[in-house]
Design a protein around this motif. Structure first.
Motif, PDB file in Angstrom:
ATOM      1  N   HIS A  23       0.825  -1.207   0.000  1.00 62.02           N
ATOM      2  CA  HIS A  23       0.000   0.000   0.000  1.00 62.02           C
ATOM      3  C   HIS A  23       0.859   1.256   0.000  1.00 62.02           C
ATOM      4  N   ASP A  24       1.934   1.237   0.791  1.00 61.51           N
ATOM      5  CA  ASP A  24       2.787   2.419   0.899  1.00 61.51           C
ATOM      6  C   ASP A  24       3.650   2.633  -0.343  1.00 61.51           C
ATOM      7  N   CYS A  25       4.057   1.544  -0.999  1.00 61.24           N
ATOM      8  CA  CYS A  25       5.019   1.652  -2.095  1.00 61.24           C
ATOM      9  C   CYS A  25       4.365   1.760  -3.471  1.00 61.24           C
ATOM     10  N   LEU A  26       3.221   1.119  -3.667  1.00 58.78           N
ATOM     11  CA  LEU A  26       2.591   1.125  -4.974  1.00 58.78           C
ATOM     12  C   LEU A  26       1.802   2.410  -5.210  1.00 58.78           C
ATOM     13  N   PRO A  27       1.745   2.880  -6.455  1.00 56.89           N
ATOM     14  CA  PRO A  27       0.792   3.948  -6.778  1.00 56.89           C
ATOM     15  C   PRO A  27      -0.625   3.492  -6.443  1.00 56.89           C
ATOM     16  N   ALA A  28      -1.496   4.429  -6.125  1.00 60.25           N
ATOM     17  CA  ALA A  28      -2.835   4.081  -5.644  1.00 60.25           C
ATOM     18  C   ALA A  28      -3.581   3.192  -6.627  1.00 60.25           C
ATOM     19  N   HIS A  29      -3.455   3.455  -7.938  1.00 63.22           N
ATOM     20  CA  HIS A  29      -4.232   2.664  -8.897  1.00 63.22           C
ATOM     21  C   HIS A  29      -3.749   1.213  -8.934  1.00 63.22           C
ATOM     22  N   LEU A  30      -2.448   0.975  -8.760  1.00 66.82           N
ATOM     23  CA  LEU A  30      -1.952  -0.403  -8.737  1.00 66.82           C
ATOM     24  C   LEU A  30      -2.371  -1.114  -7.458  1.00 66.82           C
ATOM     25  N   TRP A  31      -2.376  -0.394  -6.347  1.00 66.79           N
ATOM     26  CA  TRP A  31      -2.825  -0.994  -5.090  1.00 66.79           C
ATOM     27  C   TRP A  31      -4.288  -1.422  -5.200  1.00 66.79           C
ATOM     28  N   HIS A  32      -5.131  -0.578  -5.784  1.00 62.57           N
ATOM     29  CA  HIS A  32      -6.545  -0.924  -5.924  1.00 62.57           C
ATOM     30  C   HIS A  32      -6.729  -2.144  -6.832  1.00 62.57           C
ATOM     31  N   ILE A  33      -5.936  -2.236  -7.896  1.00 60.42           N
ATOM     32  CA  ILE A  33      -6.013  -3.394  -8.782  1.00 60.42           C
ATOM     33  C   ILE A  33      -5.567  -4.652  -8.048  1.00 60.42           C
ATOM     34  N   LEU A  34      -4.508  -4.542  -7.236  1.00 59.85           N
ATOM     35  CA  LEU A  34      -4.030  -5.693  -6.465  1.00 59.85           C
ATOM     36  C   LEU A  34      -5.128  -6.226  -5.555  1.00 59.85           C
ATOM     37  N   VAL A  35      -5.807  -5.329  -4.838  1.00 58.32           N
ATOM     38  CA  VAL A  35      -6.880  -5.752  -3.934  1.00 58.32           C
ATOM     39  C   VAL A  35      -8.018  -6.389  -4.721  1.00 58.32           C
ATOM     40  N   ALA A  36      -8.347  -5.808  -5.885  1.00 57.71           N
ATOM     41  CA  ALA A  36      -9.457  -6.325  -6.687  1.00 57.71           C
ATOM     42  C   ALA A  36      -9.165  -7.700  -7.261  1.00 57.71           C
ATOM     43  N   THR A  37      -7.921  -7.979  -7.571  1.00 57.90           N
ATOM     44  CA  THR A  37      -7.569  -9.267  -8.189  1.00 57.90           C
ATOM     45  C   THR A  37      -7.167 -10.323  -7.168  1.00 57.90           C
ATOM     46  N   ALA A  38      -7.097  -9.956  -5.896  1.00 55.24           N
ATOM     47  CA  ALA A  38      -6.702 -10.919  -4.866  1.00 55.24           C
ATOM     48  C   ALA A  38      -7.827 -11.908  -4.589  1.00 55.24           C
ATOM     49  N   GLY A  39      -7.450 -13.079  -4.125  1.00 48.61           N
ATOM     50  CA  GLY A  39      -8.433 -14.088  -3.756  1.00 48.61           C
ATOM     51  C   GLY A  39      -8.874 -13.929  -2.315  1.00 48.61           C
ATOM     52  N   ASP A  40      -9.905 -14.659  -1.959  1.00 46.40           N
ATOM     53  CA  ASP A  40     -10.438 -14.658  -0.606  1.00 46.40           C
ATOM     54  C   ASP A  40      -9.529 -15.514   0.278  1.00 46.40           C
ATOM     55  N   PRO A  41      -8.864 -14.931   1.285  1.00 48.45           N
ATOM     56  CA  PRO A  41      -7.977 -15.736   2.133  1.00 48.45           C
ATOM     57  C   PRO A  41      -8.729 -16.647   3.086  1.00 48.45           C
ATOM     58  N   GLY A  42     -10.034 -16.471   3.203  1.00 49.97           N
ATOM     59  CA  GLY A  42     -10.821 -17.318   4.097  1.00 49.97           C
ATOM     60  C   GLY A  42     -10.626 -16.930   5.552  1.00 49.97           C
ATOM     61  N   PRO A  43     -11.177 -17.741   6.457  1.00 51.46           N
ATOM     62  CA  PRO A  43     -11.008 -17.464   7.887  1.00 51.46           C
ATOM     63  C   PRO A  43      -9.572 -17.702   8.314  1.00 51.46           C
ATOM     64  N   GLY A  44      -9.272 -17.422   9.555  1.00 54.09           N
ATOM     65  CA  GLY A  44      -7.924 -17.654  10.051  1.00 54.09           C
ATOM     66  C   GLY A  44      -7.525 -19.108   9.885  1.00 54.09           C
ATOM     67  N   MET A  45      -6.213 -19.351   9.852  1.00 55.07           N
ATOM     68  CA  MET A  45      -5.710 -20.700   9.586  1.00 55.07           C
ATOM     69  C   MET A  45      -6.213 -21.710  10.613  1.00 55.07           C
ATOM     70  N   GLY A  46      -6.633 -22.876  10.114  1.00 50.28           N
ATOM     71  CA  GLY A  46      -7.054 -23.953  10.992  1.00 50.28           C
ATOM     72  C   GLY A  46      -5.930 -24.954  11.195  1.00 50.28           C
ATOM     73  N   VAL A  47      -5.872 -25.558  12.370  1.00 46.84           N
ATOM     74  CA  VAL A  47      -4.907 -26.613  12.681  1.00 46.84           C
ATOM     75  C   VAL A  47      -5.707 -27.875  12.988  1.00 46.84           C
ATOM     76  N   PHE A  48      -5.422 -28.951  12.244  1.00 49.38           N
ATOM     77  CA  PHE A  48      -6.198 -30.183  12.329  1.00 49.38           C
ATOM     78  C   PHE A  48      -5.287 -31.378  12.556  1.00 49.38           C
ATOM     79  N   THR A  49      -5.902 -32.466  13.021  1.00 50.47           N
ATOM     80  CA  THR A  49      -5.221 -33.758  12.969  1.00 50.47           C
ATOM     81  C   THR A  49      -5.368 -34.301  11.553  1.00 50.47           C
ATOM     82  N   GLU A  50      -4.702 -35.400  11.269  1.00 52.68           N
ATOM     83  CA  GLU A  50      -4.794 -35.996   9.940  1.00 52.68           C
ATOM     84  C   GLU A  50      -6.181 -36.575   9.653  1.00 52.68           C
ATOM     85  N   ARG A  51      -7.009 -36.715  10.690  1.00 57.25           N
ATOM     86  CA  ARG A  51      -8.370 -37.211  10.512  1.00 57.25           C
ATOM     87  C   ARG A  51      -9.380 -36.073  10.450  1.00 57.25           C
ATOM     88  N   MET A  52      -8.902 -34.837  10.275  1.00 56.65           N
ATOM     89  CA  MET A  52      -9.732 -33.636  10.154  1.00 56.65           C
ATOM     90  C   MET A  52     -10.398 -33.244  11.476  1.00 56.65           C
TER      91      MET A  52
END
Length: 432
Positions: A60-89
């Motif tokens: 955000h600080d380094c990119l021109p505003a228009h490139l930052w907005h494009i980056l956010v628009a093209t990013a994927g959904d990171p989902g909820p916070g990382m889950g930690v599971f056993t091998e059996r889910m």
């Protein structure tokens, strides 16, 4: 102190070097980037990169505003916070999802490395020079520094920045005593496209990032799924992209079909002795599958259905901590100084942090608020502290992944289970 028209020479066009170049160019500082690859697309990497809040703030600080907005628009959904599971889910812990009202510059973004690279190169046609293999540098009598290239060309500036990766030639000359040590783990990774659907996958696997902690070894998964609203946004800003020389279709690379699950299986070298030393393919897939006996059937199917051509082996190495050195007009950032195993997704974010810290230091010089060597020394102190903290964290993840003691692994699982049921403990350890 008086304002000084700085000239900055960057060696290496990875995400750290390009982020710095964007920030300096936007600030009106004379900057050039010199990359050994022959062309921008010579080594495109297709896996996603989780840009954590520290990396988001840097972009955000380094990119021109228009490139930052494009980056956010093209990013994927990171989902909820990382889950930690056993091998059996069985869920052990899930990180708290960040508040939805956070500004995008303080959020996590699931970014295609290809898209990020193209955005970081946008507008730098006259600044980034390809086919420039760095061979060394020399200090000049007038206080400048000259980078030397294999084609007998040179580039001279007030500051030389080595952003040339884990095998940095800049670091080799600047800090010949700096070392990288082989890490005990081996990684095997693959990429399962979701374009044709994968209803057999557990919902947790296709909704975010997860760590699976069985009685031996380690599996990490992450999904790259573009939001439908983002696809519509991309279409709306298509004309804006074209106006700055970006092809929307090329930038997002078949946005409707590129959703995928990335997985990485990590184990100690001693238990993966049969892994082919190089290349990709069926043998690696069969080797991972043989280690998943007793795992959740959806996870076994994830490996079995992954196209063999996307599966490859990764050997890890870790930078040994470097003590502060006498500051000169040559410095380094990112993997060039604090490379780490990619098991925690920390390396790219650390490089972006470095780029932003160095950008701020150099802007202060350009404004006459600081002199070159004190400013660079301050940057190096910050960079070493933050970078090697990330190395320690990545090393901790790798040690966890390669634990061979079932008793210690059981303790680790109990720890995550406690974090799952005790929110104050979880937030104290995992909050950003």
């Amino acid at each position: 102190m008086s304002a000084h028209p700085l000239r900055v020479v960057i060696v290496g066009a990875g995400i750290g070097g390009l982020c710095l170049a964007q920030g300096l160019h936007a600030a009106g500082i004379d900057v050039t980037v010199h990359e050994r690859d022959a062309a921008p697309d010579a080594r495109l990497q297709g896996y996603r990169l989780n840009i954590e809040p520290v990396g988001s703030r840097a972009l955000h600080d380094c990119l021109p505003a228009h490139l930052w907005h494009i980056l956010v628009a093209t990013a994927g959904d990171p989902g909820p916070g990382m889950g930690v599971f056993t091998e059996r889910m069985r869920l052990l812990m899930r990180e708290d999802a960040p508040p939805a009202e956070r500004d995008p510059s303080d959020q996590t973004h699931a970014v295609s490395r290809i898209t990020l690279r193209r955005l970081l190169l946008a507008g730098l046609d006259d600044i980034v020079h390809f086919g420039k293999e760095f061979t060394g540098y020399r200090h000049n009598a007038d206080g400048t520094v000259t980078a030397l290239f294999a084609d007998d060309t040179t580039a001279t500036g007030d500051l030389l920045v080595g952003a040339d990766g884990a095998n940095s030639r800049v670091r080799r000359q600047l800090l010949p005593h700096a070392r990288r040590s082989p890490a005990p783990g081996v990684g095997i990774g693959g990429k399962l496209p979701l374009g044709k659907g994968a209803s057999w996958l557990p919902e947790e696997v296709i909704s975010g990032k997860n760590m699976f902690l069985p009685k031996r070894d380690f599996l990490f998964t992450a999904v790259f799924r573009r939001r439908e609203t983002d696809r519509a946004t991309i279409e709306r800003i298509g004309d804006q992209m074209r106006a700055i020389g970006l092809d929307p279709d090329l930038l997002v690379q078949n946005a409707k079909d590129d959703d995928y699950v990335m997985w990485a299986y990590v184990a100690h070298k001693r238990v993966l002795l049969d892994a082919p030393a190089a290349g990709r393919g069926r043998r690696l897939r069969e080797l991972v599958a043989s280690r998943l006996t007793g795992w959740h059937p959806g996870l076994r199917e994830l490996i079995a259905q992954t196209p063999a051509g996307t599966i490859e082996r990764f050997d890890f190495a870790t930078a040994e901590r470097v003590k502060p050195w006498p500051t000169t007009n040559v410095t380094v950032l990112g993997d060039a100084i604090h490379s780490m195993p990619p098991v925690g997704g920390l390396g790219g974010n650390a490089a972006l942090y470095d780029a932003n810290a160095l950008r701020r230091a150099l802007i202060a010089i350009g404004r006459g608020e600081d002199d070159l060597l004190p400013a660079v020394a301050g940057y190096e102190r910050t960079m070493l502290r933050n970078g090697f903290a990330a190395v320690r964290a990545a090393t901790m993840y790798l040690r966890l992944a390669t634990l061979r003691s079932r008793a210690v692994r059981a303790i680790a699982r109990t720890f995550f289970r406690l974090c799952g049921v005790l929110p104050p403990l979880r937030r104290a350890i995992f909050s950003d």
